[in-house]
Design a protein around this motif. Sequence first.
Motif, PDB file in Angstrom:
ATOM      1  N   CYS A 142       0.832  -1.214   0.000  1.00 35.34           N
ATOM      2  CA  CYS A 142       0.000   0.000   0.000  1.00 35.34           C
ATOM      3  C   CYS A 142       0.866   1.265   0.000  1.00 35.34           C
ATOM      4  O   CYS A 142       1.702   1.444   0.891  1.00 35.34           O
ATOM      5  CB  CYS A 142      -0.925   0.003   1.210  1.00 35.34           C
ATOM      6  SG  CYS A 142      -1.876   1.523   1.365  1.00 35.34           S
ATOM      7  N   PRO A 143       0.685   2.161  -0.970  1.00 33.13           N
ATOM      8  CA  PRO A 143       1.531   3.347  -1.062  1.00 33.13           C
ATOM      9  C   PRO A 143       1.261   4.373   0.037  1.00 33.13           C
ATOM     10  O   PRO A 143       2.068   5.262   0.257  1.00 33.13           O
ATOM     11  CB  PRO A 143       1.164   3.932  -2.435  1.00 33.13           C
ATOM     12  CG  PRO A 143      -0.231   3.466  -2.674  1.00 33.13           C
ATOM     13  CD  PRO A 143      -0.303   2.090  -2.067  1.00 33.13           C
ATOM     14  N   CYS A 144       0.114   4.265   0.701  1.00 37.84           N
ATOM     15  CA  CYS A 144      -0.283   5.311   1.645  1.00 37.84           C
ATOM     16  C   CYS A 144      -0.290   4.825   3.085  1.00 37.84           C
ATOM     17  O   CYS A 144      -0.730   5.546   3.986  1.00 37.84           O
ATOM     18  CB  CYS A 144      -1.677   5.831   1.286  1.00 37.84           C
ATOM     19  SG  CYS A 144      -1.770   6.475  -0.388  1.00 37.84           S
ATOM     20  N   MET A 168      -1.767   5.969   7.467  1.00 35.55           N
ATOM     21  CA  MET A 168      -3.057   5.403   7.895  1.00 35.55           C
ATOM     22  C   MET A 168      -3.056   5.053   9.379  1.00 35.55           C
ATOM     23  O   MET A 168      -2.080   4.508   9.887  1.00 35.55           O
ATOM     24  CB  MET A 168      -3.358   4.121   7.109  1.00 35.55           C
ATOM     25  CG  MET A 168      -3.709   4.352   5.652  1.00 35.55           C
ATOM     26  SD  MET A 168      -3.868   2.778   4.772  1.00 35.55           S
ATOM     27  CE  MET A 168      -4.465   3.376   3.172  1.00 35.55           C
ATOM     28  N   PRO A 201      -4.357  -1.665   5.932  1.00 33.84           N
ATOM     29  CA  PRO A 201      -5.415  -2.401   5.220  1.00 33.84           C
ATOM     30  C   PRO A 201      -5.715  -3.807   5.763  1.00 33.84           C
ATOM     31  O   PRO A 201      -6.881  -4.160   5.937  1.00 33.84           O
ATOM     32  CB  PRO A 201      -4.899  -2.459   3.784  1.00 33.84           C
ATOM     33  CG  PRO A 201      -4.043  -1.246   3.655  1.00 33.84           C
ATOM     34  CD  PRO A 201      -3.412  -1.031   4.991  1.00 33.84           C
ATOM     35  N   CYS A 221      -6.658   6.359   1.666  1.00 35.32           N
ATOM     36  CA  CYS A 221      -6.537   5.427   0.535  1.00 35.32           C
ATOM     37  C   CYS A 221      -6.632   6.174  -0.794  1.00 35.32           C
ATOM     38  O   CYS A 221      -7.491   7.030  -0.975  1.00 35.32           O
ATOM     39  CB  CYS A 221      -7.651   4.389   0.634  1.00 35.32           C
ATOM     40  SG  CYS A 221      -7.972   3.501  -0.887  1.00 35.32           S
ATOM     41  N   SER A 247      -7.100   4.691  -3.759  1.00 34.62           N
ATOM     42  CA  SER A 247      -7.808   3.858  -4.747  1.00 34.62           C
ATOM     43  C   SER A 247      -6.891   3.336  -5.849  1.00 34.62           C
ATOM     44  O   SER A 247      -7.286   3.296  -7.010  1.00 34.62           O
ATOM     45  CB  SER A 247      -8.963   4.641  -5.391  1.00 34.62           C
ATOM     46  OG  SER A 247      -9.903   4.978  -4.438  1.00 34.62           O
ATOM     47  N   CYS A 248      -5.689   2.953  -5.473  1.00 32.91           N
ATOM     48  CA  CYS A 248      -4.732   2.520  -6.495  1.00 32.91           C
ATOM     49  C   CYS A 248      -4.917   1.062  -6.891  1.00 32.91           C
ATOM     50  O   CYS A 248      -4.357   0.607  -7.871  1.00 32.91           O
ATOM     51  CB  CYS A 248      -3.310   2.748  -6.000  1.00 32.91           C
ATOM     52  SG  CYS A 248      -2.823   1.569  -4.732  1.00 32.91           S
ATOM     53  N   VAL A 249      -5.683   0.307  -6.104  1.00 30.82           N
ATOM     54  CA  VAL A 249      -6.042  -1.093  -6.401  1.00 30.82           C
ATOM     55  C   VAL A 249      -4.863  -2.080  -6.292  1.00 30.82           C
ATOM     56  O   VAL A 249      -4.972  -3.240  -6.649  1.00 30.82           O
ATOM     57  CB  VAL A 249      -6.778  -1.237  -7.762  1.00 30.82           C
ATOM     58  CG1 VAL A 249      -7.538  -2.545  -7.853  1.00 30.82           C
ATOM     59  CG2 VAL A 249      -7.753  -0.115  -7.997  1.00 30.82           C
ATOM     60  N   THR A 250      -3.716  -1.608  -5.814  1.00 34.84           N
ATOM     61  CA  THR A 250      -2.568  -2.507  -5.660  1.00 34.84           C
ATOM     62  C   THR A 250      -2.923  -3.658  -4.724  1.00 34.84           C
ATOM     63  O   THR A 250      -2.624  -4.827  -5.000  1.00 34.84           O
ATOM     64  CB  THR A 250      -1.363  -1.732  -5.073  1.00 34.84           C
ATOM     65  OG1 THR A 250      -1.157  -0.567  -5.862  1.00 34.84           O
ATOM     66  CG2 THR A 250      -0.099  -2.575  -5.083  1.00 34.84           C
ATOM     67  N   CYS A 251      -3.577  -3.318  -3.606  1.00 38.80           N
ATOM     68  CA  CYS A 251      -3.946  -4.339  -2.617  1.00 38.80           C
ATOM     69  C   CYS A 251      -4.813  -5.420  -3.247  1.00 38.80           C
ATOM     70  O   CYS A 251      -4.554  -6.609  -3.079  1.00 38.80           O
ATOM     71  CB  CYS A 251      -4.687  -3.683  -1.451  1.00 38.80           C
ATOM     72  SG  CYS A 251      -5.999  -2.562  -1.961  1.00 38.80           S
ATOM     73  N   SER A 272      -9.546  -2.646  -1.921  1.00 38.79           N
ATOM     74  CA  SER A 272      -9.784  -1.308  -2.456  1.00 38.79           C
ATOM     75  C   SER A 272     -11.287  -1.008  -2.506  1.00 38.79           C
ATOM     76  O   SER A 272     -11.725   0.102  -2.189  1.00 38.79           O
ATOM     77  CB  SER A 272      -9.154  -1.229  -3.852  1.00 38.79           C
ATOM     78  OG  SER A 272      -9.316   0.021  -4.399  1.00 38.79           O
TER      79      SER A 272
HETATM   80  S1  SF4 Z   1      -6.290   0.934  -2.903  1.00 35.76           S
HETATM   81 FE1  SF4 Z   1      -5.363  -0.462  -1.390  1.00 35.76          FE
HETATM   82  S2  SF4 Z   1      -3.134  -0.303  -1.741  1.00 35.76           S
HETATM   83 FE2  SF4 Z   1      -4.108   1.472  -2.752  1.00 35.76          FE
HETATM   84  S3  SF4 Z   1      -4.047   3.124  -1.248  1.00 35.76           S
HETATM   85 FE3  SF4 Z   1      -6.046   2.088  -0.997  1.00 35.76          FE
HETATM   86  S4  SF4 Z   1      -5.674   0.541   0.577  1.00 35.76           S
HETATM   87 FE4  SF4 Z   1      -3.665   1.191  -0.124  1.00 35.76          FE
END
Ligand code: SF4
Lengths: 292, 136
Positions: B39-41, B45, B49, B73, B75-79, B90
């Motif tokens: 998670c980039p953020c 937090m 997550p 968050c 919303s990058c969807v990496t998770c 996400s």
């Molecule tokens: S979508 Fe997932 S990985 Fe991306 S910022 Fe939100 S919680 Fe973190």
Amino acid sequence: MEISYYPGCTLKTKAINFETSALALLEKLDVKAIELKDWNCCGVMFSQSQDNLMKQLAPIRTLIRAKESGRDRLLTLCSMCYNTLKRSALFIQENEDKRDKINDFMDLEETEYFGNEIEVVNILTLLDEIDKDKLKASIVKDAKDLKVATYYGCLLTRPKEVAIDNVEDPQIMENLLEAAGCKPVYFPFKTECCASFQVVSRKDIARERTRKIVDSARKNGAEMILLACPLCEYNLDKLQKELHEEDSTFETLPVLYVTQLLAILAGVDPEINDYSKHYIDPRPVLERKGLL
Amino acid sequence: MAISLNKEKLRTQECEKLQEVSGTNVYSCYQCGNCTAGCPCVDAMDIPPHEVIRLAQFGQIEKILDSNTMWICASCVTCSVRCPRSVDISGVMEALRQIALQNGNEDVTKLGELSSEELEELPQIAVISNFRKLTS
Ligand code: SF4
Ligand code: SF4
């Protein structure tokens, strides 16, 4: 070849260099991009909630305009538009009752949209479809092994269902740039998020992301960062400038849309770019390589 | 952090709603931590997550809503793409934002705090996506 073209909100203003360079490049490659009539903003970010259908109206309306154009493919330059349009189309394909509700809501529209009539195509996919020999033949300037870091960010490769290439290690940009005489560098941060819209309310997070992404590109020898998203462009370009102003030892790298460089290499006049839109001036690097 | 649990607290209506709005099954998660690792953020937090998902499994939605996590968050969807159990983390973040906003959460867009120069300088896509994600 003819293809419908959807600019989206930012391509006429902040990201004007993306539009001018992409259209000029496509012309060199015999592709005619025809802008949709009466388009509206797609809403930028796909709504992930299952029960808020209002937010699907803007992208579906855009797809209705595309359907009415009579052409079955729709080109987007902006990766956010690409992602939103494609995910909204998938959403209504997979949820018939929600699709009907959305269409009912837009009953003044003369056309209904069912989900798979239009193929949404990102500029990188379109360029990738063009025969590499044709692409090579269009290149008239020597890039002299210019070292580039190819940055995809989030929306071109996530989620999987709409990814233009491998989710973790896409290669589309690298292949295009190699064909054009550049040297893409190893760049492990190429699909890392830049913090996106958080730049508005949490700029501190976006700054730290920019620092990490640019550090990785620089350590791997890149002379510039190339990308295809107006929001990534703003974040990486503007925030680098801020980081440098704060700490002059932070070394910056110019950020360009991939089409800006390809267009120059294909012989488009470099002056079609409005360099005042850049926060980090790319001209010194371009000049060093004899590309201006 | 100690949490006392009983049958009523475990399967709450709020958790059912969270799963419905996000379209994901939080009970699939086996706590590998992959989502948090990428998670980039996460540094900003209150609750990372994977802990959000764990708390949801225990019906502790209030606790999650008290944190800043879903507002941070991006919303990058990496998770979600990296989850070995196909949990759409996400999507859960989006559902949490929607639930908080529908409960009357205060404005978190902070657009009012930006100067007109800053607003003018930001690309439209930044401002609109900020609105899209942080308002209902
Ligand atoms: S979508 Fe997932 S990985 Fe991306 S910022 Fe939100 S919680 Fe973190
Ligand atoms: S990646 Fe998936 S399985 Fe692993 S902790 Fe996160 S939600 Fe749970």
